[in-house]
Design a protein around this motif. Structure first.
Motif, PDB file in Angstrom:
ATOM      1  N   LYS A   1       3.416 138.523 118.278  1.00  0.00           N
ATOM      2  CA  LYS A   1       3.150 137.108 117.364  1.00  0.00           C
ATOM      3  C   LYS A   1       1.986 137.722 116.669  1.00  0.00           C
ATOM      4  CE  LYS A   1       5.740 133.771 119.783  1.00  0.00           C
ATOM      5  NZ  LYS A   1       5.781 132.457 120.588  1.00  0.00           N
ATOM      6  N   PRO A   2       1.680 137.134 115.413  1.00  0.00           N
ATOM      7  CA  PRO A   2       0.456 137.144 114.774  1.00  0.00           C
ATOM      8  C   PRO A   2      -0.698 136.105 115.391  1.00  0.00           C
ATOM      9  CG  PRO A   2       2.004 135.887 113.367  1.00  0.00           C
ATOM     10  CD  PRO A   2       2.680 136.474 114.639  1.00  0.00           C
ATOM     11  N   THR A   3      -1.743 136.992 115.383  1.00  0.00           N
ATOM     12  CA  THR A   3      -3.051 136.110 116.008  1.00  0.00           C
ATOM     13  C   THR A   3      -3.410 134.832 115.313  1.00  0.00           C
ATOM     14  OG1 THR A   3      -4.524 137.485 114.817  1.00  0.00           O
ATOM     15  CG2 THR A   3      -3.822 138.152 116.987  1.00  0.00           C
ATOM     16  N   LEU A   4      -3.948 133.818 115.777  1.00  0.00           N
ATOM     17  CA  LEU A   4      -4.442 132.614 115.174  1.00  0.00           C
ATOM     18  C   LEU A   4      -5.378 132.849 114.045  1.00  0.00           C
ATOM     19  CD1 LEU A   4      -4.333 129.791 115.145  1.00  0.00           C
ATOM     20  CD2 LEU A   4      -6.175 129.520 116.637  1.00  0.00           C
ATOM     21  N   GLY A   5      -6.415 133.933 114.335  1.00  0.00           N
ATOM     22  CA  GLY A   5      -7.172 134.361 113.263  1.00  0.00           C
ATOM     23  C   GLY A   5      -6.460 135.015 111.866  1.00  0.00           C
ATOM     24  N   SER A   6      -5.490 135.672 112.215  1.00  0.00           N
ATOM     25  CA  SER A   6      -4.838 136.481 110.970  1.00  0.00           C
ATOM     26  C   SER A   6      -3.796 135.395 110.234  1.00  0.00           C
ATOM     27  CB  SER A   6      -3.857 137.442 111.631  1.00  0.00           C
ATOM     28  OG  SER A   6      -2.875 136.861 112.239  1.00  0.00           O
ATOM     29  N   LYS A   7      -3.409 134.328 111.020  1.00  0.00           N
ATOM     30  CA  LYS A   7      -2.733 133.196 110.230  1.00  0.00           C
ATOM     31  C   LYS A   7      -3.804 132.387 109.441  1.00  0.00           C
ATOM     32  CE  LYS A   7       0.570 132.044 114.008  1.00  0.00           C
ATOM     33  NZ  LYS A   7       0.983 131.123 114.744  1.00  0.00           N
ATOM     34  N   LYS A   8      -5.152 132.243 109.834  1.00  0.00           N
ATOM     35  CA  LYS A   8      -5.994 131.553 109.211  1.00  0.00           C
ATOM     36  C   LYS A   8      -6.467 132.246 108.000  1.00  0.00           C
ATOM     37  CE  LYS A   8      -7.799 128.341 112.751  1.00  0.00           C
ATOM     38  NZ  LYS A   8      -8.948 128.297 113.665  1.00  0.00           N
ATOM     39  N   ARG A   9      -6.834 133.585 108.006  1.00  0.00           N
ATOM     40  CA  ARG A   9      -7.133 134.266 106.941  1.00  0.00           C
ATOM     41  C   ARG A   9      -5.931 134.157 106.079  1.00  0.00           C
ATOM     42  NH1 ARG A   9      -8.774 137.559 111.278  1.00  0.00           N
ATOM     43  NH2 ARG A   9      -7.157 138.756 111.057  1.00  0.00           N
ATOM     44  N   ARG A  10      -4.702 134.428 106.345  1.00  0.00           N
ATOM     45  CA  ARG A  10      -3.686 134.633 105.326  1.00  0.00           C
ATOM     46  C   ARG A  10      -3.674 133.248 104.728  1.00  0.00           C
ATOM     47  NH1 ARG A  10       1.635 132.628 105.179  1.00  0.00           N
ATOM     48  NH2 ARG A  10       1.663 132.032 107.223  1.00  0.00           N
ATOM     49  N   LEU A  11      -3.723 132.157 105.292  1.00  0.00           N
ATOM     50  CA  LEU A  11      -3.684 130.717 104.510  1.00  0.00           C
ATOM     51  C   LEU A  11      -4.819 130.613 103.643  1.00  0.00           C
ATOM     52  CD1 LEU A  11      -2.270 128.486 107.502  1.00  0.00           C
ATOM     53  CD2 LEU A  11      -0.934 129.418 105.377  1.00  0.00           C
ATOM     54  N   GLU A  12      -6.140 130.848 103.980  1.00  0.00           N
ATOM     55  CA  GLU A  12      -7.394 130.884 103.379  1.00  0.00           C
ATOM     56  C   GLU A  12      -6.943 131.649 102.052  1.00  0.00           C
ATOM     57  OE1 GLU A  12     -10.545 132.127 105.629  1.00  0.00           O
ATOM     58  OE2 GLU A  12     -10.502 130.305 106.873  1.00  0.00           O
ATOM     59  N   GLY A  13      -6.608 132.827 102.154  1.00  0.00           N
ATOM     60  CA  GLY A  13      -6.326 133.801 100.981  1.00  0.00           C
ATOM     61  C   GLY A  13      -5.122 133.115 100.108  1.00  0.00           C
ATOM     62  N   LYS A  14      -4.456 132.439 100.444  1.00  0.00           N
ATOM     63  CA  LYS A  14      -3.301 131.867  99.712  1.00  0.00           C
ATOM     64  C   LYS A  14      -3.835 130.558  98.923  1.00  0.00           C
ATOM     65  CE  LYS A  14       0.950 131.078 101.225  1.00  0.00           C
ATOM     66  NZ  LYS A  14       1.994 131.842 100.827  1.00  0.00           N
ATOM     67  N   SER A  15      -4.673 129.661  99.812  1.00  0.00           N
ATOM     68  CA  SER A  15      -5.311 128.632  99.115  1.00  0.00           C
ATOM     69  C   SER A  15      -6.444 129.171  97.942  1.00  0.00           C
ATOM     70  CB  SER A  15      -6.091 127.693  99.868  1.00  0.00           C
ATOM     71  OG  SER A  15      -7.041 128.402 100.744  1.00  0.00           O
ATOM     72  N   ARG A  16      -7.117 130.016  98.347  1.00  0.00           N
ATOM     73  CA  ARG A  16      -8.016 130.536  97.172  1.00  0.00           C
ATOM     74  C   ARG A  16      -7.283 131.071  95.903  1.00  0.00           C
ATOM     75  NH1 ARG A  16     -10.077 134.973  99.677  1.00  0.00           N
ATOM     76  NH2 ARG A  16     -10.714 133.590 101.424  1.00  0.00           N
ATOM     77  N   ARG A  17      -6.322 131.797  96.180  1.00  0.00           N
ATOM     78  CA  ARG A  17      -5.457 132.126  94.937  1.00  0.00           C
ATOM     79  C   ARG A  17      -4.597 131.118  94.408  1.00  0.00           C
ATOM     80  NH1 ARG A  17      -5.635 135.794  91.583  1.00  0.00           N
ATOM     81  NH2 ARG A  17      -3.515 136.734  90.730  1.00  0.00           N
TER      82      ARG A  17
END
Length: 140
Positions: free
Chosen positions: A111-127
């Motif tokens: 499963k993806p780590t919690l940190g990688s999930k947060k980084r993905r969501l932050e990148g999506k919201s920035r975009r």
């Protein structure tokens, strides 16, 4: 005995060669010389192929495998019969060697780590913010 790998060797009497006329260019020579080789190897009934290798060999053989479990390799790349015999044998041995390699271990799902999930969501919201900023300005 023909040594394929350290644990696999096949007997020469298991191989059957038929000679036929090669297709393609060659002038008058092609019509009178049978230089193409058809090599037959009964993989399903061979006592020298281990049981764990046999299904992989049959799967790798694909369309070269008959219903009876015989692998047929046709070699007509060269003009000389002897070179075509060597070519067909080398192709058969390469096929058996590839089948003898054990399959890789099955992948264990992670499963993806919690940190990688947060980084993905932050990148999506920035975009999303960048794209939202491109719209028409709000009415005043």
């Amino acid at each position: 005995m023909i040594q394929v790998t350290r644990r696999i060797a096949i007997a020469e009497d298991e191989l059957h060669e038929d000679f036929l006329r090669a297709s393609g260019p060659g002038g008058q020579n092609v019509n009178k010389v049978e230089s193409a080789v058809q090599l037959r190897f009964d993989a399903r009934h061979s006592p020298n192929i281990p049981e764990d290798v046999r299904p992989r060999l049959e799967r790798l053989a694909g369309h070269r495998l008959t219903q009876d479990g015989v692998i047929i390799i046709t070699a007509q790349r060269f003009r000389m019969r002897e070179r075509n015999r060597e070519d067909a044998l080398e192709r058969l041995l390469a096929l058996i060697r590839e089948a003898a390699v054990p399959p890789p271990p099955p992948r264990r799902p992670t499963k993806p780590t919690l940190g990688s999930k947060k980084r993905r969501l932050e990148g999506k919201s920035r975009r999303a913010d960048v794209k939202r900023g491109r719209g028409k300005p709000p009415p005043e």
